[in-house]
Design a protein around this motif. Structure first.
Motif, PDB file in Angstrom:
ATOM      1  N   HIS A 181       0.851  -1.207   0.000  1.00 53.79           N
ATOM      2  CA  HIS A 181       0.000   0.000   0.000  1.00 53.79           C
ATOM      3  C   HIS A 181       0.876   1.243   0.000  1.00 53.79           C
ATOM      4  O   HIS A 181       1.955   1.266   0.561  1.00 53.79           O
ATOM      5  CB  HIS A 181      -1.004  -0.002   1.151  1.00 53.79           C
ATOM      6  CG  HIS A 181      -0.443   0.073   2.535  1.00 53.79           C
ATOM      7  ND1 HIS A 181      -0.134   1.272   3.154  1.00 53.79           N
ATOM      8  CD2 HIS A 181      -0.151  -0.891   3.430  1.00 53.79           C
ATOM      9  CE1 HIS A 181       0.306   1.016   4.376  1.00 53.79           C
ATOM     10  NE2 HIS A 181       0.320  -0.277   4.578  1.00 53.79           N
ATOM     11  N   ASP A 241       5.738   1.796   7.723  1.00 45.45           N
ATOM     12  CA  ASP A 241       4.422   1.310   7.272  1.00 45.45           C
ATOM     13  C   ASP A 241       3.922   2.158   6.121  1.00 45.45           C
ATOM     14  O   ASP A 241       3.279   3.161   6.342  1.00 45.45           O
ATOM     15  CB  ASP A 241       3.448   1.332   8.446  1.00 45.45           C
ATOM     16  CG  ASP A 241       2.114   0.727   8.091  1.00 45.45           C
ATOM     17  OD1 ASP A 241       2.021   0.050   7.056  1.00 45.45           O
ATOM     18  OD2 ASP A 241       1.157   0.937   8.852  1.00 45.45           O
ATOM     19  N   MET A 242       4.143   1.678   4.902  1.00 48.52           N
ATOM     20  CA  MET A 242       5.113   0.713   4.451  1.00 48.52           C
ATOM     21  C   MET A 242       5.840   1.177   3.214  1.00 48.52           C
ATOM     22  O   MET A 242       6.128   0.422   2.315  1.00 48.52           O
ATOM     23  CB  MET A 242       4.426  -0.644   4.228  1.00 48.52           C
ATOM     24  CG  MET A 242       3.354  -0.576   3.154  1.00 48.52           C
ATOM     25  SD  MET A 242       2.652  -2.203   2.780  1.00 48.52           S
ATOM     26  CE  MET A 242       3.992  -2.900   1.843  1.00 48.52           C
ATOM     27  N   GLU A 254      -5.189   1.524   2.098  1.00 48.52           N
ATOM     28  CA  GLU A 254      -5.150   0.358   2.988  1.00 48.52           C
ATOM     29  C   GLU A 254      -5.484   0.739   4.421  1.00 48.52           C
ATOM     30  O   GLU A 254      -6.080  -0.028   5.154  1.00 48.52           O
ATOM     31  CB  GLU A 254      -3.776  -0.322   2.943  1.00 48.52           C
ATOM     32  CG  GLU A 254      -3.708  -1.669   3.658  1.00 48.52           C
ATOM     33  CD  GLU A 254      -3.186  -1.603   5.089  1.00 48.52           C
ATOM     34  OE1 GLU A 254      -3.193  -2.637   5.760  1.00 48.52           O
ATOM     35  OE2 GLU A 254      -2.794  -0.517   5.554  1.00 48.52           O
ATOM     36  N   GLU A 255      -5.100   1.947   4.813  1.00 53.48           N
ATOM     37  CA  GLU A 255      -5.304   2.352   6.212  1.00 53.48           C
ATOM     38  C   GLU A 255      -6.755   2.722   6.498  1.00 53.48           C
ATOM     39  O   GLU A 255      -7.111   2.931   7.657  1.00 53.48           O
ATOM     40  CB  GLU A 255      -4.388   3.539   6.556  1.00 53.48           C
ATOM     41  CG  GLU A 255      -2.894   3.266   6.365  1.00 53.48           C
ATOM     42  CD  GLU A 255      -2.310   2.298   7.405  1.00 53.48           C
ATOM     43  OE1 GLU A 255      -3.079   1.815   8.260  1.00 53.48           O
ATOM     44  OE2 GLU A 255      -1.099   2.033   7.346  1.00 53.48           O
ATOM     45  N   GLU A 310       4.940  -5.602   4.108  1.00 53.31           N
ATOM     46  CA  GLU A 310       4.667  -4.868   5.354  1.00 53.31           C
ATOM     47  C   GLU A 310       5.825  -5.130   6.317  1.00 53.31           C
ATOM     48  O   GLU A 310       6.522  -6.142   6.193  1.00 53.31           O
ATOM     49  CB  GLU A 310       3.358  -5.377   5.996  1.00 53.31           C
ATOM     50  CG  GLU A 310       2.087  -4.978   5.279  1.00 53.31           C
ATOM     51  CD  GLU A 310       1.520  -3.633   5.747  1.00 53.31           C
ATOM     52  OE1 GLU A 310       2.233  -2.874   6.431  1.00 53.31           O
ATOM     53  OE2 GLU A 310       0.361  -3.360   5.387  1.00 53.31           O
TER      54      GLU A 310
HETATM   55 ZN   LIG Z   1       0.751  -1.150   6.471  1.00 49.90          ZN
END
Ligand SMILES: [Zn+2]
Length: 376
Positions: free
Chosen positions: A72, A104-105, A138-139, A166
């Protein structure tokens, strides 16, 4: 041959690809980097500031075995007040690179992009394809990976496996729990605060649920690597004014699920609790809504993909993690998933997030080994 991994990582951090800003600037940086290193790459943009990057090395033939990398490109926000420096002005100190997203990431993403650039520059002919999906959101809602699966799944006819870079401190992870976020809303009846007997107080009804949940547990069988299923009541809100009996109150539950648990079965168990309360209190009324659901992930230790990645990296011990990734969504490609990347997961979402540069270099070298072992 210098793939300039650190340069890429710093440029990505500077774009601050949070939900508020969107990923578009980071997507342009990554795309430009890949193209300038001879890697075929495309931007898939669906909104003013939301986009994915899809990149490939190896022949164009979509029937070839394909290693898929799911990374991501978004990061969580960072407030300047809690950091010692500007979170989006990356800098190096004592062998670490500091900046929001280093761990991240964007770190793992940069290491893999640099590995692809190096393999491409080496001029070796690949017998398989490496497909990098750098996806948005993604978050928050995984919108990028969902779009990628929808538009690209058909063009991946023979997936070898999916690697998620990740942060795992370069440990090989093959399992994590899933998430199920539920909102339970009690329904009451408003009345003037001076005459509560005329209304049905939704907060009092929610309190009945809280009382019941104190001693209640979701049934589960413990998992060897992941342990138990957990539930935490993390939000509650209701009422509109001090002098109005509230007609609505919501409770939000964060449930972390195991690979053999079904979301439908868990929701049915929660419904049972609500029906019991309704049975003893005719005024009790409540609804359940699913806020977010992502299944757990488990790749078997004897899966050939685990063995091949183990041989390529020399890492044969596998582990599990507590947090969730986009892995289960990528698993819709019907291929095994492994999570393997540089950086200490404990530094995710924290102020002064930093990644060890030596570990980034090591990750890149191991990614090159994986590409060579699986696709050459
Ligand atoms: Zn992540």
């Amino acid at each position: 041959m210098d793939s300039n991994m650190l340069y890429l990582l710093k440029e990505l951090v500077k774009t601050a690809p949070t939900l508020q800003n969107g990923e578009i600037d980071a997507v342009r940086v990554l795309h430009e980097y890949l193209i300038s290193h001879g890697v075929a790459a495309q931007i898939d943009k669906w909104d003013a500031n939301r986009a994915n990057v899809i990149a490939r090395i190896g022949p164009e033939d979509d029937r070839l075995p394909t290693l898929v990398i799911g990374a991501h490109i978004d990061v969580v926000p960072a407030s300047k007040e809690t950091w010692n420096t500007d979170p989006f002005e990356p800098f190096e100190k004592d062998g670490f690179l500091y900046g929001r997203g280093c761990v991240d990431m964007l770190g793992g993403l940069s290491a893999f992009a640099a590995a692809m650039a190096d393999v491409q520059a080496s001029g070796r002919t690949l017998t398989g394809r490496v497909l990098l999906a750098a996806t948005a959101g993604e978050e928050t809602d995984s919108c990028g990976v969902k779009r990628f699966i929808q538009s690209c799944a058909a063009s991946i006819k023979d997936p070898i496996g999916i690697l998620i870079p990740e942060p795992t401190s370069l440990r090989l992870l093959r399992a994590h729990r899933g998430i199920l976020w539920l909102k339970i809303t009690t329904v009451g009846k408003t009345a003037h605060g001076s005459m509560p007997q005329l209304g049905i107080n939704a907060i009092e009804k929610a309190n009945l649920i809280l009382d019941r949940l104190k001693t209640w547990q979701i049934p589960y069988t413990p998992h060897k690597l992941l342990g138990g299923c957990s539930m935490s009541i993390n939000r509650i809100y209701g009422g509109t004014a001090t002098n109005i009996v509230p007609d609505s109150c919501s409770i939000e539950l964060d449930i972390r699920t195991l690979p053999d648990q079904s979301e439908t079965a868990i929701i049915a168990e929660v419904r049972k609790v609500l029906s019991e309360l309704a049975y003893t209190d005719p005024d009790f009324k409540a609804d359940i809504a699913v806020l977010r659901a992502c299944p757990a992930l488990e790749t078997k230790p004897d899966d050939p993909f685990v063995q091949r990645v183990g041989n390529a990296t020399g890492i044969h011990e596998t582990h599990a993690i507590g947090f969730t990734t986009d892995g289960p969504l990528f698993a819709q490609l019907n291929a095994p998933v492994l999570i393997f990347g540089p950086g200490d997961g404990a530094r995710c979402h924290q102020p002064n997030e930093a990644i060890e540069i030596a570990q980034l270099e090591k990750a890149k070298a191991l990614y090159i080994n994986i590409i060579r072992a699986l696709c050459i």
